[in-house]
Write an enzyme that holds these catalytic residues in place. Sequence first.
Site, PDB file in Angstrom:
ATOM      1  N   ASP A  54       0.955   6.184   1.150  1.00 33.45           N
ATOM      2  CA  ASP A  54       1.933   4.698   1.996  1.00 33.45           C
ATOM      3  C   ASP A  54      -0.106   4.382   2.948  1.00 33.45           C
ATOM      4  O   ASP A  54       0.517   3.922   4.002  1.00 33.45           O
ATOM      5  CB  ASP A  54       2.903   4.497   3.090  1.00 33.45           C
ATOM      6  CG  ASP A  54       2.555   2.974   3.061  1.00 33.45           C
ATOM      7  OD1 ASP A  54       2.639   2.176   2.699  1.00 33.45           O
ATOM      8  OD2 ASP A  54       4.184   3.366   4.233  1.00 33.45           O
TER       9      ASP A  54
HETATM   10  C1  SPV Z   1       7.762   1.031   5.514  1.00 31.56           C
HETATM   11  O1  SPV Z   1       9.276   1.597   4.934  1.00 31.56           O
HETATM   12  O2  SPV Z   1       7.054   1.203   4.540  1.00 31.56           O
HETATM   13  C2  SPV Z   1       7.928   0.924   6.878  1.00 31.56           C
HETATM   14  C3  SPV Z   1       8.157   1.591   7.897  1.00 31.56           C
HETATM   15  O3  SPV Z   1       6.677   0.546   6.994  1.00 31.56           O
HETATM   16  S1  SPV Z   1       7.682   3.163   8.402  1.00 31.56           S
HETATM   17  O4  SPV Z   1       7.612   4.499   7.766  1.00 31.56           O
HETATM   18  O5  SPV Z   1       8.168   3.721   9.091  1.00 31.56           O
HETATM   19  O6  SPV Z   1       5.940   2.551   8.993  1.00 31.56           O
HETATM   20 MG    MG Z   2       5.498   0.245   5.243  1.00 28.97          MG
END
Ligand code: SPV
Ligand code: MG
Length: 546
Positions: A54
């Site tokens: 991510d």
């Molecule tokens: C997501 O679920 O992509 C978020 C929340 O942004 S976190 O992973 O806690 O950043």
């Molecule tokens: Mg996120």
Amino acid sequence: MKSRVFRRLVKKNPSVLLGGAHDALSAKLIEEAGYDAVWASSFGISAASYCLPDANVLTMTEALDAVKAINEAVSIPVIADADNGYGNAHNVIRMVREYERAGIAGISIEDNPFPKKCSLYPGERPQLVETNEMAGRIHAATSTRRNPDFFVIARTEALIAGLGMEEALERAAAYEEAGADAILIHSTKLTPVEIAEFGRRWKGKIPLVAVPTKYPDVTIAQLRKMNIRVVIFANQALRAAVTAMRETLAEMKKVQSLGSVSKKITPLSEIFKLVGQPGMEENDKKFVTGFKKRPSAVIVAAGFEKNLWPLTADRPKGALEIRGKTILERQVEMLKKCGIGRIAVVTGYKRERMPRLPDVVTYTNPKWKETHILHSLFLAEREMEGPFLFLYGDVLVDEVVIEKLLKSKNDVTLVVDRLPAKDPSLDRSTKLQRDWVSLRKNGAEGEEIASIGHHLESSKSHGEFAGLALFSKRGAKALREEYRRALKRSPSARFQNAASVRTAQFTDLLQQLLKRVKVHALCVRGGWLEIDSFEDYQKAWQTVEN
Ligand code: SPV
Ligand code: MG
């Protein structure tokens, strides 16, 4: 609209709970479990759809595609995790346009730089963008949205970046001033200590949002006491799926069979249900198998009806209402119920008052005054290239009659109301202007039309044409050819009972057709109603269902 639903939820509910989805199926399960809304998680989508970190590795359009699929699968609102807005304010402008157009209820934008790294990842991360730059992104988002309900969450990572509580509060205040609808205050502490302090010190008017991934023991009620109104359970569905998939895959491999896991996992029928398979059968009937088999229908409703004056003073007969629905609406409803997908109507007199119905093709006979039914029908000749069903514009027919007719294998079949030979109660003399029919036996195939038209002596006829006929592809071709022949001969010469082809009835062409083609009769007793007079109209009011 889903955006309005979400805004109302946030306004009215003490707490709003979002479940994090990584794909359409998980979103569906979130809805099924009764969550208020879906969080389309960048963490989840990157992991599940592409098995990637991510970290802005997915493009905005890849993320949007996933969010669209999620949104299509559910009826509850979806808030899209739009990371940092995929760049600066320019990127945010395009992103908001696209997300809003896709029907997404709202977005969350964080003050991470582009490219970002997920807040939960260990290790170094680049510095957050300046407060002003982030405020600019928020302002760009709220200025771009067309729908004022489109929800914009500003997320600050100030606590995670180690910038301290003061900076987090200052940033949040600046984002509120820039127009944000809510502040997501993110923390990776293992208890909600920072969240509690932030909530206590928050002086802004907009609600606070939290993602308690790292402090999982806190309850929604406790968060509510900390001034947190919106809670996101962001990635637990994804992690549960990974646990379950790992265990299942390992066990099947170990026992070298599906037997032991088959009983433990979700039955196939459940998956069928989740993806909407049961609805397919109905659509099959309506649009795939049924649609191919079913003919189209042509309703001829162009003429003016003087018998019903003054009811027809300002509207065509098809626009007359019977218990809240017009005659045309009732006809179309019935045809659709019988699986007829393509319906055409020929209008003429006061055509602007004829109800416009979805999926109904309209043809117009501007010369309705000087012409008659046959001319009107052939304005819709394009509809008669395949099998088709003919229906007078003032006839209401029961479903059973249409269904029976649709089963006919003949090239031409007319529905005929069989009159008892000597029924003293029947006053045939009042029915002089009707489409009388004389029949003859046709061996095992039943009865066929020997003659049809107003010219027949009613007392010698066997029945009345009910204004409903079915033509096979061959039957339709023969009808069209017969019409062409008649026009070629001379459009103004006498044609059967009519002064010319232009002023001919449909039955005149049928009478002509009898010379070349066998025309079958489907004999019924009742099950149809022609609305030709006040008595007919009254009868319709008494007999039709709502
Ligand atoms: C997501 O679920 O992509 C978020 C929340 O942004 S976190 O992973 O806690 O950043
Ligand atoms: Mg996120």
